[in-house]
Write a protein that holds these residues in place. Structure first.
Motif, PDB file in Angstrom:
ATOM      1  N   UNK A 144       0.848  -1.188   0.000  1.00 31.25           N
ATOM      2  CA  UNK A 144       0.000   0.000   0.000  1.00 31.25           C
ATOM      3  C   UNK A 144       0.893   1.251   0.000  1.00 31.25           C
ATOM      4  N   UNK A 145       0.264   2.390  -0.270  1.00 29.52           N
ATOM      5  CA  UNK A 145       1.003   3.656  -0.401  1.00 29.52           C
ATOM      6  C   UNK A 145       2.003   3.850   0.720  1.00 29.52           C
ATOM      7  N   UNK A 146       3.233   4.118   0.319  1.00 27.07           N
ATOM      8  CA  UNK A 146       4.258   4.422   1.301  1.00 27.07           C
ATOM      9  C   UNK A 146       5.288   3.341   1.496  1.00 27.07           C
ATOM     10  N   UNK A 147       4.960   2.090   1.120  1.00 25.60           N
ATOM     11  CA  UNK A 147       5.928   0.995   1.216  1.00 25.60           C
ATOM     12  C   UNK A 147       5.783   0.082   0.006  1.00 25.60           C
ATOM     13  N   UNK A 148       6.833  -0.647  -0.282  1.00 30.57           N
ATOM     14  CA  UNK A 148       6.794  -1.639  -1.355  1.00 30.57           C
ATOM     15  C   UNK A 148       7.927  -2.621  -1.113  1.00 30.57           C
ATOM     16  N   UNK A 149       8.213  -3.450  -2.092  1.00 29.18           N
ATOM     17  CA  UNK A 149       9.314  -4.400  -1.957  1.00 29.18           C
ATOM     18  C   UNK A 149       9.949  -4.637  -3.324  1.00 29.18           C
ATOM     19  N   UNK A 150      11.165  -5.131  -3.301  1.00 30.78           N
ATOM     20  CA  UNK A 150      11.918  -5.310  -4.534  1.00 30.78           C
ATOM     21  C   UNK A 150      11.261  -6.240  -5.537  1.00 30.78           C
ATOM     22  N   UNK A 151      10.799  -7.446  -5.135  1.00 32.78           N
ATOM     23  CA  UNK A 151      10.177  -8.342  -6.102  1.00 32.78           C
ATOM     24  C   UNK A 151       8.960  -7.734  -6.804  1.00 32.78           C
ATOM     25  N   UNK A 193       2.537  -9.138  -2.994  1.00 31.48           N
ATOM     26  CA  UNK A 193       3.127 -10.011  -1.985  1.00 31.48           C
ATOM     27  C   UNK A 193       4.527 -10.427  -2.448  1.00 31.48           C
ATOM     28  N   UNK A 194       5.556 -10.194  -1.633  1.00 28.27           N
ATOM     29  CA  UNK A 194       6.917 -10.453  -2.106  1.00 28.27           C
ATOM     30  C   UNK A 194       7.173 -11.910  -2.478  1.00 28.27           C
ATOM     31  N   UNK A 195       6.558 -12.852  -1.756  1.00 28.77           N
ATOM     32  CA  UNK A 195       6.761 -14.264  -2.096  1.00 28.77           C
ATOM     33  C   UNK A 195       6.076 -14.593  -3.424  1.00 28.77           C
ATOM     34  N   UNK A 196       4.865 -14.079  -3.606  1.00 27.81           N
ATOM     35  CA  UNK A 196       4.173 -14.291  -4.874  1.00 27.81           C
ATOM     36  C   UNK A 196       4.914 -13.666  -6.038  1.00 27.81           C
ATOM     37  N   UNK A 197       5.448 -12.469  -5.825  1.00 27.90           N
ATOM     38  CA  UNK A 197       6.191 -11.796  -6.894  1.00 27.90           C
ATOM     39  C   UNK A 197       7.476 -12.552  -7.229  1.00 27.90           C
ATOM     40  N   UNK A 198       8.140 -13.099  -6.218  1.00 26.79           N
ATOM     41  CA  UNK A 198       9.338 -13.899  -6.469  1.00 26.79           C
ATOM     42  C   UNK A 198       8.984 -15.150  -7.254  1.00 26.79           C
ATOM     43  N   UNK A 199       7.861 -15.775  -6.885  1.00 23.44           N
ATOM     44  CA  UNK A 199       7.402 -16.953  -7.634  1.00 23.44           C
ATOM     45  C   UNK A 199       7.103 -16.583  -9.081  1.00 23.44           C
ATOM     46  N   UNK A 200       6.449 -15.448  -9.282  1.00 19.30           N
ATOM     47  CA  UNK A 200       6.095 -15.017 -10.637  1.00 19.30           C
ATOM     48  C   UNK A 200       7.337 -14.726 -11.478  1.00 19.30           C
TER      49      UNK A 200
END
Length: 447
Positions: A85-92, A327-334
């Motif tokens: 959500x607005x204000x945070x994110x992750x690398x994947x 979701x960082x785990x989902x994005x890594x899987x993708x």
């Protein structure tokens, strides 16, 4: 794990299944799938079959894709979750948006809104379509047009644009302002038209007439699956999607391509829109995005729509999202899944092996109960009837054939009178032949 008798009993007591009657589990216990490897699944009795369903249209890379498993494990160790959500994110999540923009750049789709799955993606696309028109100074554009036989997930908006009464009736009244026109279904349509091009023209005429009747200034979008999946694998001619794009452009209506099933190679193309050379305004993705290894979806947004959101200082804020968006785990899987999908070029195998499977299924027309055979790539269907001349659908017979085919070594999907084949895109020609042989045996036993 508990023994199978215990699990079956507890399933009947406690677990309600999607698209199933709550009482059915006791009279007809579901198959408990214990393990899977490659394109094969093994049930609680130790019976191994080829998975001709691909999980649920989604396990494109089969069940032994080590790069995805490794990526999930590594991401769990580093960052198992954080909000996007607005204000945070992750690398994947950032990396995945870049990768998706590369994959669908040819369609002009360069922005990604990440979701938890296909139904989320559809509802998000419907919301973004309405919001775009408000930003663009046309707040009256709130209606949606869809096709009969369409399947767009089970959320409130998706259920409203679904074109099958089975998925709509229990929850009516739905989202207002949704309308349907006939799909280019050559086996069954209001005109009994069997020529695909003539049928396409008739359906396109109905689409334009519906938009004009509703008043184009009130219509937000036309949503369609470029190849209809759950509706029975209905494959329109390439001219249909091109014609729909022209009609939408003529009346200022957005085109939403629901590629939750058809994205990432199942039709023999990277996406089914590319088959027709059409650039949708919005595209929904899920399923093969992670090969089913993690719940994940996305909405791809065109440059034109992105401009309206990104250059609007106030109204461009997007007030929707999901706890597991990005979701960082989902994005890594993708990311791992997309790398393997591209390395293997599975769409090429889907085209070649799919043509072989479809040819084999055509040979099953010698069974009197096979009313129709249709498909593209590795998504095919048999339609089972009790009377070919009358085209009388026979769901009960289809169910018996499904069970017999399973015993013969292939899991297919039983959906009404349709038996659907949608295996992993890593399927070999020999494994495709085995699916056809199992259906042949099932038809001989139960047809």
């Amino acid at each position: 794990m508990r023994d199978d008798n215990f699990l079956s009993e507890m399933n009947a007591r406690h677990l309600w299944h999607p698209f199933g009657h709550p009482g059915e589990a006791r009279a007809n216990p579901p198959k408990i799938i214990r393990r899977a490897e490659g394109v094969r699944i093994t049930d609680e009795a130790g019976h191994t079959t080829i998975d001709g369903v691909g999980g649920l249209w989604c396990v494109n890379l089969g069940y032994s894709c080590q790069p995805i498993k490794d990526a999930v494990a590594a991401q769990l160790a580093e960052l198992p979750y954080y909000s996007a959500f607005k204000g945070t994110t992750n690398g994947p999540a950032i990396e995945l948006s870049v990768e998706l923009a590369r994959w669908f750049g040819p369609e002009g789709l360069t922005r990604a809104f990440l979701t938890s799955g296909g139904s989320d993606a559809v509802d998000t696309a419907l919301k973004l379509a309405r919001q775009y028109h408000k930003l663009n100074g046309e707040p009256g554009r709130t209606k949606f047009v869809a096709l009969t036989k369409a399947y767009h997930g089970t959320h409130w908006g998706g259920a409203a644009v679904n074109g099958n009464p089975l998925f709509r009736a229990p929850y009516e009244p739905h989202l207002s302002g949704t309308f349907h026109v006939p799909s280019p279904y050559a086996y069954r349509n209001p005109w009994d038209e069997t020529d695909p091009e003539r049928l396409s023209a008739l359906c396109l005429r109905m689409l334009e007439e519906q938009i004009v009747f509703q008043d184009p200034a009130t219509v937000a979008a036309f949503i369609l699956e470029p190849v209809q999946g759950a509706g029975g694998v209905i494959v329109p001619p390439e001219s249909f999607l091109r014609g729909a794009r022209e009609i939408c452009d003529r009346h200022g209506v957005l085109l939403i391509a629901d590629e939750v099933i058809s994205g990432f190679g199942r039709t023999g193309h990277v996406c089914a829109s590319r088959r027709s050379g059409v650039r949708p305004d919005l595209m929904t993705l899920a399923k093969a995005l992670t090969s089913g290894y993690f719940p994940m979806g996305a909405v791809m947004v065109s440059e034109r729509l992105a401009d309206a959101f990104e250059h609007e200082e106030t109204g461009g804020m997007i007030p929707t999202g999901y706890t597991y968006s990005g979701h960082p785990v989902g994005c890594a899987a993708a990311l791992a899944c997309l790398a393997e999908t591209e390395r293997l070029k599975v769409w090429e195998n889907a085209a070649s092996t799919g043509a072989r499977v479809l040819a084999g299924l055509e040979g099953l027309r010698r069974h009197a109960c096979v009313g129709d055979v249709r498909g593209i790539g590795l998504m095919c269907a048999l339609e089972i009837v009790s009377d070919r001349d009358a085209k009388t659908a026979d769901p009960a017979r289809a169910g018996r054939i499904f069970e017999a085919a399973y015993r013969a070594g292939a899991m297919v999907r039983w959906s009404g009178a349709n038996l659907v084949v949608s295996p992993p895109l890593t399927l070999t020609p020999a494994e495709g032949d085995a699916i056809v042989a199992a259906l042949d045996q099932g038809l001989s036993e139960a047809g």
